[in-house]
Design an enzyme around this catalytic site. Structure first.
Site, PDB file in Angstrom:
ATOM      1  N   GLU A 196       7.826  -2.920   5.947  1.00 39.25           N
ATOM      2  CA  GLU A 196       6.378  -2.754   6.063  1.00 39.25           C
ATOM      3  C   GLU A 196       5.469  -3.781   5.063  1.00 39.25           C
ATOM      4  OE1 GLU A 196       4.003  -2.319   7.758  1.00 39.25           O
ATOM      5  OE2 GLU A 196       3.688  -0.341   8.437  1.00 39.25           O
TER       6      GLU A 196
ATOM      7  N   LYS B 130      -0.325   1.882  -1.771  1.00 37.79           N
ATOM      8  CA  LYS B 130      -1.626   2.296  -2.386  1.00 37.79           C
ATOM      9  C   LYS B 130      -1.229   3.724  -2.989  1.00 37.79           C
ATOM     10  CE  LYS B 130      -4.782  -0.254   0.258  1.00 37.79           C
ATOM     11  NZ  LYS B 130      -5.989  -0.078   1.401  1.00 37.79           N
TER      12      LYS B 130
ATOM     13  N   ARG C  38      -4.448 -13.041   7.904  1.00 34.10           N
ATOM     14  CA  ARG C  38      -2.877 -12.826   7.915  1.00 34.10           C
ATOM     15  C   ARG C  38      -2.175 -14.160   7.682  1.00 34.10           C
ATOM     16  NH1 ARG C  38      -1.882  -7.963  10.930  1.00 34.10           N
ATOM     17  NH2 ARG C  38      -3.251  -7.678  12.740  1.00 34.10           N
TER      18      ARG C  38
ATOM     19  N   ASP D 117      -0.409   3.093   2.983  1.00 37.50           N
ATOM     20  CA  ASP D 117      -1.627   3.451   2.403  1.00 37.50           C
ATOM     21  C   ASP D 117      -1.630   4.907   2.325  1.00 37.50           C
ATOM     22  OD1 ASP D 117      -4.177   3.950   1.822  1.00 37.50           O
ATOM     23  OD2 ASP D 117      -4.979   3.013   3.599  1.00 37.50           O
TER      24      ASP D 117
ATOM     25  N   PHE E  19      -9.662  -2.464   0.030  1.00 32.64           N
ATOM     26  CA  PHE E  19      -9.023  -2.990   1.292  1.00 32.64           C
ATOM     27  C   PHE E  19      -8.715  -4.651   0.680  1.00 32.64           C
ATOM     28  CE2 PHE E  19      -9.214  -4.917   5.288  1.00 32.64           C
ATOM     29  CZ  PHE E  19      -8.546  -4.141   6.219  1.00 32.64           C
TER      30      PHE E  19
ATOM     31  N   ASP F 183      -4.385  -8.031   7.591  1.00 35.84           N
ATOM     32  CA  ASP F 183      -5.734  -8.660   8.234  1.00 35.84           C
ATOM     33  C   ASP F 183      -6.817  -7.687   8.019  1.00 35.84           C
ATOM     34  OD1 ASP F 183      -4.839  -6.527  10.070  1.00 35.84           O
ATOM     35  OD2 ASP F 183      -6.334  -7.028  11.512  1.00 35.84           O
TER      36      ASP F 183
ATOM     37  N   GLY G  57       1.742  -6.776  10.749  1.00 33.73           N
ATOM     38  CA  GLY G  57       1.628  -7.051   9.337  1.00 33.73           C
ATOM     39  C   GLY G  57       2.803  -7.530   8.478  1.00 33.73           C
TER      40      GLY G  57
END
Ligand code: IMP
Ligand code: MG
Length: 183
Positions: free
Chosen positions: A103, A135, A169, A107, A156, A163, A48
Protein backbone atom coordinates in the site's frame (compact mmCIF):
# COMPACT_ATOMS: atom_id res chain seq x y z
CA UNK A 1 7.73 14.86 -12.73
CA UNK A 2 10.36 16.17 -10.39
CA UNK A 3 9.49 17.95 -7.13
CA UNK A 4 10.88 21.13 -8.72
CA UNK A 5 8.37 20.90 -11.56
CA UNK A 6 5.47 21.48 -9.14
CA UNK A 7 7.23 23.38 -6.36
CA UNK A 8 4.58 26.13 -6.24
CA UNK A 9 1.90 23.48 -5.54
CA UNK A 10 3.78 22.08 -2.57
CA UNK A 11 3.93 23.50 0.92
CA UNK A 12 6.82 21.28 1.86
CA UNK A 13 8.91 18.45 0.43
CA UNK A 14 8.68 15.38 2.65
CA UNK A 15 10.61 12.73 0.73
CA UNK A 16 12.94 12.93 -2.22
CA UNK A 17 13.38 10.22 -4.83
CA UNK A 18 16.73 9.00 -3.38
CA UNK A 19 15.29 8.85 0.16
CA UNK A 20 12.40 6.69 -1.05
CA UNK A 21 14.74 4.52 -3.10
CA UNK A 22 17.08 3.90 -0.15
CA UNK A 23 14.24 3.04 2.21
CA UNK A 24 12.65 0.63 -0.26
CA UNK A 25 16.02 -1.10 -0.61
CA UNK A 26 16.14 -1.55 3.20
CA UNK A 27 12.63 -2.99 3.26
CA UNK A 28 13.51 -5.30 0.36
CA UNK A 29 16.41 -6.78 2.37
CA UNK A 30 14.00 -7.52 5.26
CA UNK A 31 11.46 -9.11 2.93
CA UNK A 32 14.16 -11.27 1.28
CA UNK A 33 15.07 -12.62 4.73
CA UNK A 34 11.47 -13.10 5.90
CA UNK A 35 10.36 -14.86 2.71
CA UNK A 36 13.53 -16.83 1.95
CA UNK A 37 11.67 -20.15 2.26
CA UNK A 38 8.63 -19.24 0.22
CA UNK A 39 8.27 -16.31 -2.19
CA UNK A 40 5.29 -14.04 -1.48
CA UNK A 41 2.43 -12.97 -3.66
CA UNK A 42 2.55 -9.18 -3.70
CA UNK A 43 -0.93 -7.67 -3.77
CA UNK A 44 -0.85 -4.04 -4.86
CA UNK A 45 -3.76 -1.77 -4.08
CA UNK A 46 -4.64 0.35 -7.12
CA UNK A 47 -3.92 3.01 -7.98
CA UNK A 48 -1.74 4.52 -5.26
CA UNK A 49 0.56 1.54 -4.77
CA UNK A 50 1.71 1.36 -8.39
CA UNK A 51 5.02 3.15 -7.81
CA UNK A 52 5.99 1.43 -4.58
CA UNK A 53 5.01 -1.97 -6.03
CA UNK A 54 7.07 -1.38 -9.14
CA UNK A 55 10.18 -0.19 -7.30
CA UNK A 56 9.93 -2.79 -4.52
CA UNK A 57 9.41 -5.73 -6.88
CA UNK A 58 12.43 -4.76 -8.97
CA UNK A 59 14.58 -4.22 -5.89
CA UNK A 60 13.87 -7.72 -4.54
CA UNK A 61 16.39 -10.46 -5.31
CA UNK A 62 13.79 -13.20 -4.76
CA UNK A 63 11.07 -14.20 -7.22
CA UNK A 64 7.62 -12.79 -6.49
CA UNK A 65 4.22 -12.88 -8.11
CA UNK A 66 2.24 -9.68 -8.44
CA UNK A 67 -1.50 -9.19 -8.47
CA UNK A 68 -3.72 -6.15 -8.04
CA UNK A 69 -6.91 -5.10 -6.32
CA UNK A 70 -8.91 -1.93 -6.60
CA UNK A 71 -11.14 -1.01 -3.69
CA UNK A 72 -13.21 1.98 -2.80
CA UNK A 73 -14.34 2.81 0.68
CA UNK A 74 -17.84 4.10 1.16
CA UNK A 75 -18.03 7.35 3.02
CA UNK A 76 -18.54 11.03 2.63
CA UNK A 77 -15.76 13.25 1.33
CA UNK A 78 -12.31 12.43 2.63
CA UNK A 79 -13.51 10.45 5.66
CA UNK A 80 -13.01 6.72 5.23
CA UNK A 81 -15.92 4.69 6.62
CA UNK A 82 -14.33 1.28 6.73
CA UNK A 83 -17.02 -0.22 4.51
CA UNK A 84 -15.16 -1.29 1.43
CA UNK A 85 -16.32 -2.25 -2.04
CA UNK A 86 -14.15 -4.30 -4.40
CA UNK A 87 -13.84 -2.60 -7.79
CA UNK A 88 -11.31 -5.06 -9.19
CA UNK A 89 -10.60 -8.38 -7.54
CA UNK A 90 -7.52 -10.59 -7.63
CA UNK A 91 -6.99 -13.17 -10.36
CA UNK A 92 -4.99 -15.37 -7.98
CA UNK A 93 -6.24 -18.16 -5.71
CA UNK A 94 -4.91 -17.32 -2.24
CA UNK A 95 -5.36 -20.75 -0.72
CA UNK A 96 -2.15 -21.65 1.11
CA UNK A 97 -0.31 -18.59 -0.21
CA UNK A 98 1.87 -16.14 1.67
CA UNK A 99 0.45 -12.74 0.79
CA UNK A 100 2.09 -9.36 1.20
CA UNK A 101 -0.25 -6.41 0.69
CA UNK A 102 1.56 -3.40 -0.76
CA UNK A 103 0.00 0.00 0.00
CA UNK A 104 1.00 3.58 -0.53
CA UNK A 105 -0.27 4.99 2.76
CA UNK A 106 -2.14 4.00 5.88
CA UNK A 107 -4.22 6.84 7.26
CA UNK A 108 -7.26 5.78 9.33
CA UNK A 109 -6.26 2.16 8.72
CA UNK A 110 -9.85 1.17 7.98
CA UNK A 111 -9.21 0.15 4.38
CA UNK A 112 -6.24 -2.04 5.22
CA UNK A 113 -7.95 -3.56 8.23
CA UNK A 114 -10.84 -4.66 6.02
CA UNK A 115 -8.52 -5.85 3.24
CA UNK A 116 -6.39 -7.88 5.63
CA UNK A 117 -9.42 -9.72 6.98
CA UNK A 118 -10.83 -10.24 3.49
CA UNK A 119 -7.63 -11.81 2.11
CA UNK A 120 -7.11 -13.90 5.24
CA UNK A 121 -10.63 -15.33 4.85
CA UNK A 122 -9.68 -16.71 1.42
CA UNK A 123 -7.38 -19.29 2.99
CA UNK A 124 -4.05 -17.51 2.72
CA UNK A 125 -1.31 -19.03 4.86
CA UNK A 126 -0.23 -15.56 5.96
CA UNK A 127 -1.21 -12.00 5.15
CA UNK A 128 1.25 -9.22 5.96
CA UNK A 129 1.15 -5.53 5.10
CA UNK A 130 3.72 -3.11 3.72
CA UNK A 131 2.85 0.59 3.68
CA UNK A 132 5.29 3.15 2.32
CA UNK A 133 3.81 5.89 4.52
CA UNK A 134 1.98 5.84 7.84
CA UNK A 135 0.06 8.69 9.41
CA UNK A 136 -0.43 8.97 13.20
CA UNK A 137 -4.16 8.14 13.12
CA UNK A 138 -3.31 4.60 11.98
CA UNK A 139 -2.39 3.85 15.59
CA UNK A 140 -6.09 3.98 16.50
CA UNK A 141 -6.95 0.87 14.49
CA UNK A 142 -5.64 -2.57 15.37
CA UNK A 143 -3.96 -3.27 12.06
CA UNK A 144 -0.54 -4.83 12.19
CA UNK A 145 1.68 -3.31 9.50
CA UNK A 146 4.79 -5.42 9.22
CA UNK A 147 6.81 -3.06 7.01
CA UNK A 148 6.57 0.74 7.18
CA UNK A 149 8.62 3.04 4.98
CA UNK A 150 8.16 6.37 6.72
CA UNK A 151 6.11 7.83 9.56
CA UNK A 152 4.71 11.14 8.31
CA UNK A 153 2.69 13.96 9.91
CA UNK A 154 -1.09 14.16 9.63
CA UNK A 155 -1.10 16.27 6.46
CA UNK A 156 -2.44 15.65 2.96
CA UNK A 157 0.45 14.45 0.82
CA UNK A 158 0.82 13.79 -2.90
CA UNK A 159 3.32 12.12 -5.19
CA UNK A 160 4.86 8.72 -5.79
CA UNK A 161 1.46 7.23 -6.56
CA UNK A 162 -0.58 9.41 -4.21
CA UNK A 163 -3.00 11.80 -5.86
CA UNK A 164 -5.14 14.81 -5.32
CA UNK A 165 -8.08 14.54 -7.79
CA UNK A 166 -5.95 12.11 -9.87
CA UNK A 167 -3.07 14.61 -10.15
CA UNK A 168 0.52 14.31 -8.90
CA UNK A 169 0.67 10.50 -9.03
CA UNK A 170 3.65 10.70 -11.38
CA UNK A 171 5.66 12.93 -9.08
CA UNK A 172 8.98 11.28 -8.18
CA UNK A 173 8.97 12.42 -4.54
CA UNK A 174 6.36 13.07 -1.85
CA UNK A 175 5.25 16.52 -0.74
CA UNK A 176 2.59 18.24 1.35
CA UNK A 177 0.02 19.80 -0.96
CA UNK A 178 -0.29 23.57 -0.56
CA UNK A 179 -3.76 24.72 0.59
CA UNK A 180 -4.18 27.08 -2.39
CA UNK A 181 -4.39 24.04 -4.69
CA UNK A 182 -7.59 22.69 -3.11
CA UNK A 183 -8.99 25.96 -1.73
P1 IMP B 1 -7.57 4.71 5.24
O1 IMP B 1 -6.28 4.19 5.84
O2 IMP B 1 -8.68 3.70 5.21
O3 IMP B 1 -8.00 6.00 5.88
O4 IMP B 1 -7.38 5.08 3.71
C1 IMP B 1 -6.15 5.13 3.12
C2 IMP B 1 -6.34 5.59 1.69
O5 IMP B 1 -6.74 6.97 1.64
C3 IMP B 1 -5.02 5.50 0.96
O6 IMP B 1 -4.86 4.27 0.31
C4 IMP B 1 -5.09 6.68 0.01
O7 IMP B 1 -5.71 6.28 -1.18
C5 IMP B 1 -5.97 7.69 0.72
N1 IMP B 1 -5.18 8.70 1.44
C6 IMP B 1 -5.01 8.82 2.76
N2 IMP B 1 -4.22 9.87 3.08
C7 IMP B 1 -3.84 10.42 1.90
C8 IMP B 1 -3.00 11.55 1.55
O8 IMP B 1 -2.41 12.25 2.39
N3 IMP B 1 -2.87 11.81 0.23
C9 IMP B 1 -3.49 11.08 -0.75
N4 IMP B 1 -4.27 10.01 -0.46
C10 IMP B 1 -4.45 9.69 0.84
MG1 MG C 1 -4.48 3.58 -1.59
Amino acid sequence: MKLDDVSTDLEEVLLTEPQIHDRIAELAREIERDYADEPPLLVGVLKGAVMVMSDLARELSIPVEMDWMAVSSYGSGTQSSGVVRILKDLDTDLNGRRVLIVEDIIDSGLTLSWLHANLQSRGAKSVEILALLRKPDAAKVAVDVRYVGFEIPNKFVVGYGLDYAERYRNLRGVGVLAPHVYA
